[in-house]
Design an enzyme around this catalytic site. Sequence first.
Site, PDB file in Angstrom:
ATOM      1  CB  SER A 195     -11.068  28.085 -12.136  1.00 39.56           C
ATOM      2  OG  SER A 195     -11.083  27.912 -10.726  1.00 39.56           O
ATOM      3  CE  LYS A 223     -11.393  24.603  -9.856  1.00 34.95           C
ATOM      4  NZ  LYS A 223     -11.683  25.865  -9.132  1.00 34.95           N
ATOM      5  CB  SER A 255     -12.678  29.855  -8.949  1.00 33.78           C
ATOM      6  OG  SER A 255     -11.674  30.671  -9.489  1.00 33.78           O
TER       7      SER A 255
END
Length: 505
Positions: free
Chosen positions: A156, A81, A180
Amino acid sequence: MASGPSSWPATEIVARFADQSLTPSAFLEACLARISAFNPRINALTAFDSESAVAQAAQSTRRWRDGRPMGLLDGLPIGVKDLQDTANLLTTHGSPRARGHVPTRDLPMVARLRAAGAIVLAKTNVPELGAGGNTRNPVWGATGNPFDPRLTAGGSSGGSAAALAADLVPLCTGSDTGGSLRLPAALCGIVGFRPSVDVIAHPTRPLGWSGISVLGPMARTMDDLILMLRACHGGDPDDPLSVPSDPARFDRLVAKPLHELRLGFSEDFGGAPVDPDIRATFRARIAALSPQVAECRPVDLDLGQMDRTFDILRAESFLAGFGQAIREAPEDFGPFIHRNVELGLTFSLADRAWAHAEQTRILRAFNARIAGLDAILLPTAPVSAFPWTQGHAERIDGQEMDIYYRWLALTYRGSLTGGPSIVLPSGRDGQGLPFGLQVLGPVRGDGALLGVARTLEAALARAPETARPRPDEARLAQSRVDLRSIVTHPPLHAVRFTPPISTAV
């Protein structure tokens, strides 16, 4: 979706490395070919380091050939990520401020994955600075859902979820404050795990004593997720809430038989707005599971003033992380970051004290509700995936969202307990899009919850209507959605990616 090596489970790939029926070099070549064909359609992976990956795969191939693998993940390419530091690989956080940032060292979670032999192939896309449930930013653009690139992949950790669903890489990292990690897992039809706060060290939290934000693994199957978790869990002195590594912590998970499970369920986590179609899909899942388990009963999850508590804790974290920087250079930040910081400035010390006390009361209320149960089931996303051009879900079942993240209440309310939660893909909703079943466990009950999830995964996989859905490869290949139209501040450093080349050794 794909039927070649790129779609195989990570556990199978490692087994094939061991029996010499597949080499890490050949597998990386298959992943690079897949990425070249499909990543432009969904924009899930951003910065690449393929040249280094090719060299590392060759080294891994030799280790496996010599019978000396480096660790549990030796030779597996992964996505990390873009909020998480990777040594010598561009890490932008989706922010114009960091579009040239190349860290000198890895986040501890990433370092552990590398030590286990994983090959960091690419970064995965995020919203700007991780704010919001829709993955789009001015550096890389938006990530499209592999089931329909016109739709959001969630956020996210949207880039990670989309990359997994499209079979670009077998494992990805994620993180989760208010959903997220869980939300994109649900919208993309993969598995995502938010562990208890002590499981994976998170030393970059601005507030080290607040457990609202955690790091976690993402995969396509439970066995893959557990394999990854075994490699990356552990403590760090700079994260006071983490605990030292226990190599055996996740080695021998006991999966209770389905007929012995005692489950609770809630359609709306204490009254959060949920679209009627999502309610109907969730009810169908409960109806399918109930006859197969020892107990499945409704649970009242009205645990207290959860929304206001989360508002304060989240704003506190954003104020600590970005308050000074936004005063110095407000033009460097997008509207979501500004709104979070502005919200933080409206709260007093008395508000903060109340929120921390209320969170404690919420935890104790949750403990009372889950007592005697193995897990509690809920929907994950309150709506189907919507167009990525829409910032967030603005209205759910007739109710207006008062702030852009309010539609994430089904997940962020669970964050307040501090316990683990996992999302399992469970067929499709009424719109034909992935539906994710959220499974909550008690604080520090991570091992037991993983065992429950493994049992539920097997039960769901037995019926076509509840098995993990796969994107339509032909439809995805034809997509021409412009996901980079919102780029206004492209990355400053070159993105190291070369077309697939022969990597056989």
